[in-house]
Design an enzyme around this catalytic site. Structure first.
Site, PDB file in Angstrom:
ATOM      1  N   ASP A   1      41.023  -5.408  12.379  1.00  0.00           N
ATOM      2  CA  ASP A   1      40.692  -4.412  13.388  1.00  0.00           C
ATOM      3  C   ASP A   1      41.427  -3.129  12.989  1.00  0.00           C
ATOM      4  O   ASP A   1      42.618  -3.166  12.704  1.00  0.00           O
ATOM      5  CB  ASP A   1      41.147  -4.880  14.765  1.00  0.00           C
ATOM      6  CG  ASP A   1      40.895  -3.841  15.834  1.00  0.00           C
ATOM      7  OD1 ASP A   1      39.771  -3.340  15.913  1.00  0.00           O
ATOM      8  OD2 ASP A   1      41.845  -3.529  16.576  1.00  0.00           O
TER       9      ASP A   1
ATOM     10  N   THR B   1      42.354  -0.206  14.531  1.00  0.00           N
ATOM     11  CA  THR B   1      43.428   0.301  15.391  1.00  0.00           C
ATOM     12  C   THR B   1      44.490  -0.771  15.595  1.00  0.00           C
ATOM     13  O   THR B   1      44.192  -1.878  16.022  1.00  0.00           O
ATOM     14  CB  THR B   1      42.870   0.751  16.753  1.00  0.00           C
ATOM     15  OG1 THR B   1      41.828   1.692  16.538  1.00  0.00           O
ATOM     16  CG2 THR B   1      43.962   1.380  17.594  1.00  0.00           C
TER      17      THR B   1
ATOM     18  N   ASP C   1      44.162  -6.389  18.864  1.00  0.00           N
ATOM     19  CA  ASP C   1      45.177  -6.152  19.893  1.00  0.00           C
ATOM     20  C   ASP C   1      44.574  -5.785  21.245  1.00  0.00           C
ATOM     21  O   ASP C   1      45.300  -5.560  22.199  1.00  0.00           O
ATOM     22  CB  ASP C   1      46.140  -5.032  19.458  1.00  0.00           C
ATOM     23  CG  ASP C   1      45.427  -3.696  19.260  1.00  0.00           C
ATOM     24  OD1 ASP C   1      44.171  -3.672  19.335  1.00  0.00           O
ATOM     25  OD2 ASP C   1      46.111  -2.692  19.026  1.00  0.00           O
TER      26      ASP C   1
END
Length: 774
Positions: A296, A298, A528
Site C-alpha cells: 500500500d 501510503t 494501515d
C-alpha cells in the site's frame, strides 16, 4: 448529561464498583496455566510415564534415564514459551490502541479496559468500537460490521442510531455513548458466533502433526505386539519390557515438536525486540514463504506525512477564492485523515455551517458537504467527474507524472453518495508524499530475495508509478488505472502483466490478492487503513502499521510497532531461518523414528531380543540429535524456502534409517552366529554402529560446513567415543577394546560412509525424485 461534559470521577468509580467496566483486549498469548497444561499433558508424555512405570517394575533404575530427557525437553519448552509470552505481552501493550473519551475533567486517552458504561467516546475513521453504543453526535458516518455479520457493505449511521462492538468506522467521526460494556457487549455475548479471519496456516506444523498422528496410531499397537512376541520367544518379562520400551521410545520424535515450537517462540521474542508484534506464531513461517508482496503506497512506501504543495484555480476562479472554498469545505466535512490534516494546516477556516455531510469513503474516493454557500466536494477527479475532459485529464496526468497526488475541489448541484448532479471543477489540489527513509534499500533487499513487489493504491496510477520509481521498485512503468475497467475484469491477466495498480477500490484489492493466490503465489499484503482490510484478511500474511487504524491492526498477522517497514526484513529472515533449519534438522529426529518402527516390525518375527535397552538410546538421542539440532536451529539460513519439507527430510532420513537397520541385522545375524557374540555385545555394537551412522547423517545435515559446524560434529563424535571408553557400565555397554569384536566392527565402521552414500544415491535421487512429498 451534557455531551461536552462526560462522567465525573465519582460516577466512573461507581460504575467500576458495580461491574460496569469494559474488558481488556484478548491476549495474543496463552496464559501461563495453559502453557504448563499444553506442554505437560501430551500423548507422548503419557506414553513416557507408562513406560517409565513399567521399567520401574524391572528394577533397572538406570533405564529410567529416558524420563530425564523427556522432563528436560518439556521444561525447555515451558521456559522458552513463558519467556516469549512476556516479551510479546510487553509489545502488545505498546501497540494497543487508546480511545478518546470525554470526561467531566476533559478529554482523556484511555485503553479499552478503562472505559465504563455511559462514557462518551469520540470515534474516528478506522477506529474499532470496543463497546456497544448510541450515536449522540455526528455529521454522518459509515460503519463496517463484517467482523460480526460477514457482510462487507458499509452501513450509513446517523445521530440516534446504535452501533455494536467489533464494528469499525469506514468514514466520518462521531460521539458515541457506551450502552453495553464488558460481558454484556454484543461481541462478548456472541463471541462463539463472531466471524473473523481464519487462523494462519503452517505447512511446517501441519506436516509434523501429520507425522505425529500416524505415530500415535502405530506406537501402542506395535509395542504391544512386540512385547507379546518377546514373551512367546521365551524372553523374560524384564527383557520384554526393556526391549519394548526401547522400541517405543525410539519411535517418539518428541524433540521435533519441541524444537519447532521453541524456534517459533524464540523468533517471536526476537521480533518483539525489533519492535514487531507477532499476532500468530505460524505467521512467521507464512511470511518466509511469501513470493509476492503487495504494498500500500501510503504508510509503506511513503511516510504517510502529506503537505499541500500547490493549488491550481480553474474556471476563472481566483486563487484566494479557491483557497477559501477548500478551507471551508474541508473543515465543514470534519474528516481527520492525513489529506484533511494537510489542508487544514495550510488553509484558514471560514467556519461554514454544514447542513449535510457525505464523509470520505475509500470506495467513493471523495467527501462532500452542503453549506449555505452551495454543495462542494473534494476528491479524486476521476471519481468526482463522470468523465474527465481531455484537456483537464492531460493537465492532471502531467502533475501526476511529476509525483503529485492530484485532488480537485468541485461545486455540485446535488449532494448524495451516489449522485452529485452537475459537477463544476473549481481547482486542482496538489499534495506531496514523502518517501520513507531507507525505503530503497528495503525494497532492493526483498527483490534480491526473489520477492516480487506490487504496488496497490487508491491514488492516480501515474503518481503511484512515479513514487514506485523513486523507491526503486522494478517494473514500475507497468501500471494500470483500475477505475478505467468496466464489466467482468480479468484479474488473472492483470496480475500477470502489471506491477502498479492505481485507483483501486477495497474490493478490487481483495480480488487482486486472490488472483495471485490462484496463480500459485504466497501473498503478503501491507496496509494501515480501513480500505486495506479486505486485502489484509484475504492475504496469506497481513502486515499493519501501529499508526494505522485499529481495524487494520485487528486483522493483520504482524503489527509494526514503530510503523517502520524496514522491520519486515527481520521477519523475513527469522521466518526463513526457522523453516530452513527445521527442515534441515528434522531428518535427524526421523532417522530414530524410522529405524525404530522398522526394527520393531522385524524383531516381532525374530527369536533374538530387541537390539537396544532404553538407557542405550540416551547417548544416541542426546549426542546425535538433541544437542546438535538446538545448535543448528540457531544458525543463520536465509535462503528461499523450497516448500518440500518431506522430500528434504527423507533424502537423509530414509538412507540413514536403511543403513541402521542393515547394520543391526548384520550384527545380529552374523555377529551372533559367526563370532558368537552374546546379547550384551551385539547390543553394544548396535549402539556403536547406529551412533556412527547418525553422526554421518549429522555431518551431511550440517553442510555447508564451517568451523563452528565442524567443531560441533567432532565434539559430538568425541563425546560419543568417551561414552564407550569411560561410561560403558552406566549405559549397559560392553568394552569394545576386544580384538575379536574389533575384527568384526572395524570393517563395518569403515564401510559406513560409502554405504550411506550408495544408499542415498539409490533412495534419495531415484525413488524420492518420483514422489511429490509435501
Amino acid at each position: 448529561m451534557p455531551i461536552s461534559q462526560g462522567l465525573t470521577a465519582k460516577q466512573v468509580q461507581q460504575r467500576i464498583d458495580t461491574g460496569r467496566q469494559n474488558e481488556p483486549a484478548p491476549s495474543l498469548t496463552r496464559s501461563i496455566k495453559a502453557i504448563f497444561r499444553d506442554n505437560l499433558l501430551t500423548w507422548f508424555n503419557l506414553i513416557n510415564l507408562v513406560l517409565g512405570a513399567l521399567v520401574l517394575i524391572t528394577g533397572s533404575y538406570k533405564n529410567e534415564l529416558f524420563l530425564g530427557v523427556a522432563i528436560v525437553n518439556t521444561a525447555i519448552g515451558i521456559f522458552q514459551e513463558i519467556r516469549s509470552k512476556r516479551q510479546i505481552d510487553k509489545m502488545s501493550l505498546l501497540s494497543e490502541s487508546t480511545y478518546e473519551v470525554k470526561r467531566a475533567s476533559g478529554t482523556v486517552e484511555l485503553r479499552q479496559d478503562a472505559i465504563v458504561q455511559d462514557d462518551l467516546l469520540v470515534m474516528h475513521r478506522g477506529d474499532q468500537l470496543p463497546v456497544d453504543g448510541l450515536i449522540l453526535e455526528t455529521k454522518g458516518i459509515e460503519v463496517d460490521e463484517s467482523q460480526i455479520t460477514g457482510e462487507a457493505t458499509p452501513i450509513a449511521k446517523t445521530t440516534g442510531d446504535s452501533v455494536i462492538s467489533g464494528s469499525f468506522l469506514v468514514s466520518g467521526q462521531a460521539v458515541v455513548r457506551a450502552t453495553h460494556v464488558g460481558a454484556k457487549s454484543f461481541i462478548n455475548t456472541m463471541s462463539g458466533e463472531v466471524q473473523s479471519g481464519e487462523s494462519t496456516n503452517s505447512q511446517l506444523l501441519n506436516t509434523i502433526n501429520r507425522i505425529i498422528k500416524i505415530l500415535t496410531v502405530v506406537i501402542v499397537p506395535l509395542g504391544t505386539v512386540l512385547f507379546i512376541s518377546r514373551l512367546l520367544n521365551h524372553s523374560s518379562i524384564n527383557q520384554a519390557i526393556l526391549g519394548t520400551t526401547a522400541a517405543m521410545i525410539g519411535m517418539i520424535p518428541e524433540g521435533l515438536v519441541l524444537l519447532t515450537s521453541v524456534s517459533l517462540a524464540v523468533s517471536a521474542m526476537n521480533l518483539a525486540r525489533h519492535r514487531v508484534l507477532v499476532r500468530e506464531l505460524p505467521a512467521i513461517e507464512g511470511l518466509a514463504r511469501v513470493d509476492v508482496l503487495g504494498l500500500d503506497k501510503t504508510g509503506t512506501i511513503t511516510s504517510g506525512k502529506l503537505q499541500l504543495s500547490k493549488i491550481v484555480p480553474l474556471h476563472q476562479q481566483s486563487l484566494d477564492q479557491v483557497k477559501l472554498i477548500i478551507g471551508g469545505t474541508i473543515n465543514a466535512i470534519g474528516d481527520d485523515n492525513e489529506t484533511a490534516r494537510a489542508l487544514n494546516s495550510a488553509l484558514t477556516n471560514p467556519e461554514w455551517q454544514p447542513t449535510k455531510v457525505v464523509p470520505f469513503s475509500s470506495a467513493r474516493k471523495w467527501s462532500g458537504v452542503s453549506v449555505q454557500q452551495g454543495n462542494y466536494v473534494i476528491g479524486a477527479p476521476e471519481f468526482v467527474l463522470k468523465q474527465v475532459p481531455a484537456n483537464l485529464a492531460k493537465q492532471i496526468e502531467g502533475y501526476a507524472a511529476e509525483g503529485y497526488r492530484v485532488l480537485c475541489i468541485a461545486q455540485t448541484t446535488e449532494m448524495n453518495a451516489d449522485d452529485l448532479g452537475n459537477v463544476t471543477v473549481l481547482g486542482l489540489i496538489l499534495i506531496e508524499d514523502e518517501i520513507r527513509e531507507n525505503a530503497v534499500e528495503t525494497f532492493r533487499y526483498f527483490q534480491n530475495q526473489d520477492v516480487a513487489l506490487k504496488v496497490i493504491s487508491g491514488d492516480n496510477p501515474t503518481t503511484v508509478a512515479n513514487i514506485a520509481s523513486r523507491a526503486g521498485i522494478k517494473n514500475w512503468a507497468q501500471l494500470i488505472d483500475m477505475s478505467s475497467l468496466e464489466g467482468d475484469i480479468d484479474y488473472d491477466r492483470l496480475v500477470a502483466k502489471y506491477t502498479v495498480f492505481g485507483r483501486v477500490t477495497p474490493t478490487q484489492k481483495k480480488q487482486l490478492v486472490m488472483a495471485w493466490q490462484r496463480a500459485g503465489h504466497s501473498v503478503a499484503m501491507t496496509g494501515d487503513g480501513v480500505n486495506d482490510i479486505l486485502a489484509l484478511r484475504q492475504a496469506d500474511c497481513g502486515i499493519a502499521m501501529a499508526s494505522g487504524s485499529e481495524a487494520a491492526k485487528s486483522i493483520a498477522d504482524f503489527v509494526l510497532v514503530d510503523s517502520n517497514f524496514d522491520a519486515m526484513l527481520n521477519v523475513l529472515n527469522e521466518g526463513r531461518r526457522v523453516v530452513n533449519n527445521i527442515e534441515r534438522v528434522a531428518s535427524l529426529f526421523l532417522i530414530k523414528t524410522m529405524y525404530s518402527v522398522a526394527l520393531s516390525i522385524i524383531f516381532i518375527f525374530m527369536r533374538n531380543g530387541y537390539p537396544f535397552q532404553p538407557i542405550q538410546l540416551t547417548p544416541i538421542s542426546v549426542l546425535t540429535v538433541g544437542i546438535p539440532t538446538f545448535v543448528l536451529a540457531l544458525e543463520p539460513n536465509y535462503q528461499r524456502i523450497s516448500g518440500q519439507f518431506m522430500k528434504q527430510v527423507m533424502v537423509i532420513a530414509a538412507p540413514a534409517a536403511i543403513c541402521v537397520v542393515a547394520y543391526i541385522l548384520v550384527i545380529d545375524l552374523v555377529g551372533g552366529v559367526q563370532f558368537n557374540l552374546n546379547y550384551t555385545e551385539t547390543s553394544t555394537l548396535s549402539v556403536l554402529l547406529t551412533g556412527a551412522v547418525c553422526l554421518v547423517a549429522l555431518l551431511m545435515v550440517a553442510r555447508p560446513l564451517n568451523r563452528l559446524k565442524l567443531a560441533l560434529v567432532l565434539l559430538m563424535a568425541g563425546c560419543f567415543a568417551l561414552i564407550f571408553i569411560f561410561f560403558g557400565k552406566l549405559f549397559s555397554l560392553e568394552g569394545i577394546f576386544n580384538w575379536q569384536m574389533a575384527l568384526f566392527y572395524l570393517p563395518l565402521l569403515a564401510s559406513i560412509y560409502p554405504f550411506f552414500y550408495l544408499v542415498q544415491e539409490v533412495v534419495g535421487k531415484r525413488i524420492l525424485a518420483r514422489i511429490n512429498w509435501r
